[in-house]
Scaffold this active site. Structure first.
Site, mmCIF file in Angstrom:
data_model
loop_
_atom_site.group_PDB
_atom_site.id
_atom_site.type_symbol
_atom_site.label_atom_id
_atom_site.label_comp_id
_atom_site.label_asym_id
_atom_site.label_seq_id
_atom_site.Cartn_x
_atom_site.Cartn_y
_atom_site.Cartn_z
ATOM 1 N N GLN A 92 0.847 -1.201 0.000
ATOM 2 C CA GLN A 92 0.000 0.000 0.000
ATOM 3 C C GLN A 92 0.880 1.248 0.000
ATOM 4 O OE1 GLN A 92 -2.880 0.362 3.208
ATOM 5 N NE2 GLN A 92 -3.921 2.061 2.190
ATOM 6 N N VAL A 98 -0.751 4.450 -1.096
ATOM 7 C CA VAL A 98 -1.674 5.579 -0.885
ATOM 8 C C VAL A 98 -2.605 5.188 0.256
ATOM 9 C CG1 VAL A 98 -3.442 7.065 -1.882
ATOM 10 C CG2 VAL A 98 -1.556 6.246 -3.326
ATOM 11 N N HIS A 122 -8.615 1.693 -1.060
ATOM 12 C CA HIS A 122 -8.973 1.554 -2.477
ATOM 13 C C HIS A 122 -8.947 0.100 -2.879
ATOM 14 C CE1 HIS A 122 -4.645 2.309 -2.089
ATOM 15 N NE2 HIS A 122 -4.457 1.542 -3.138
HETATM 16 P P1 DGP Z 1 -1.424 0.912 -3.616
HETATM 17 O O1 DGP Z 1 -0.009 0.566 -3.947
HETATM 18 O O2 DGP Z 1 -2.273 -0.301 -3.370
HETATM 19 O O3 DGP Z 1 -1.525 1.938 -2.496
HETATM 20 O O4 DGP Z 1 -2.027 1.560 -4.918
HETATM 21 C C1 DGP Z 1 -1.925 2.912 -5.218
HETATM 22 C C2 DGP Z 1 -2.152 3.055 -6.691
HETATM 23 O O5 DGP Z 1 -2.455 4.404 -6.941
HETATM 24 C C3 DGP Z 1 -0.940 2.715 -7.562
HETATM 25 O O6 DGP Z 1 -1.260 1.592 -8.377
HETATM 26 C C4 DGP Z 1 -0.712 3.945 -8.411
HETATM 27 C C5 DGP Z 1 -1.965 4.760 -8.213
HETATM 28 N N1 DGP Z 1 -1.762 6.190 -8.189
HETATM 29 C C6 DGP Z 1 -0.884 6.871 -7.424
HETATM 30 N N2 DGP Z 1 -0.976 8.186 -7.649
HETATM 31 C C7 DGP Z 1 -1.950 8.325 -8.591
HETATM 32 C C8 DGP Z 1 -2.508 9.465 -9.247
HETATM 33 O O7 DGP Z 1 -2.143 10.613 -9.018
HETATM 34 N N3 DGP Z 1 -3.483 9.228 -10.165
HETATM 35 C C9 DGP Z 1 -3.935 7.956 -10.441
HETATM 36 N N4 DGP Z 1 -4.885 7.835 -11.360
HETATM 37 N N5 DGP Z 1 -3.434 6.868 -9.846
HETATM 38 C C10 DGP Z 1 -2.453 7.063 -8.930
#
Ligand code: DGP
Length: 112
Positions: free
Chosen positions: A92, A94, A98
């Protein structure tokens, strides 16, 4: 607390390719897709991770599980995978709950 990137997307402070929205959640394409379809489904309520959810969040969590297949179907997917990375050790990055919705290619098991 500073807003996470997903709260900024929900509040339209940062652009994203939104594929679904309702009162409780938002779905948008992952910026770093790991499959032909890779969508993130996020509750608008800023829960950092699944373990932060409480009894009061039961219907919200159920809503996400009902909406995920609809989002997948909207992307043309019959078969798909849902992933929740819980905590830094599980990938993780973020800290706003999600669900990853993956599909559009053969998905191997077990995941890495
Ligand atoms: P996780 O690693 O499970 O926390 O997934 C976070 C996901 O969020 C990762 O696959 C990339 C995505 N992500 C990070 N920043 C952004 C962003 O600014 N926009 C979008 N669309 N996705 C993002």
């Amino acid at each position: 607390m500073a807003k996470t990137i997903f709260e900024k997307i929900i509040d339209r402070e940062i652009a994203a390719d939104v594929v679904y929205e309702d009162d409780l959640c938002l779905a948008f394409r992952d910026i770093n897709p790991q499959a032909p379809v890779h969508v993130l489904l996020v509750p608008k309520k800023p829960l950092a991770k699944l373990a932060d959810a409480q009894e009061i969040d039961q219907s919200l969590l159920g809503h996400l599980m009902l909406i995920a297949p609809k989002v997948a179907e909207g992307q043309g997917l019959e078969d798909f995978r849902l992933v929740v990375n819980h905590g830094a050790g599980a990938g993780q990055t973020v800290f706003h709950l999600h669900l990853h919705i993956f599909g559009g290619r053969e998905l191997s098991w077990p995941p890495g």
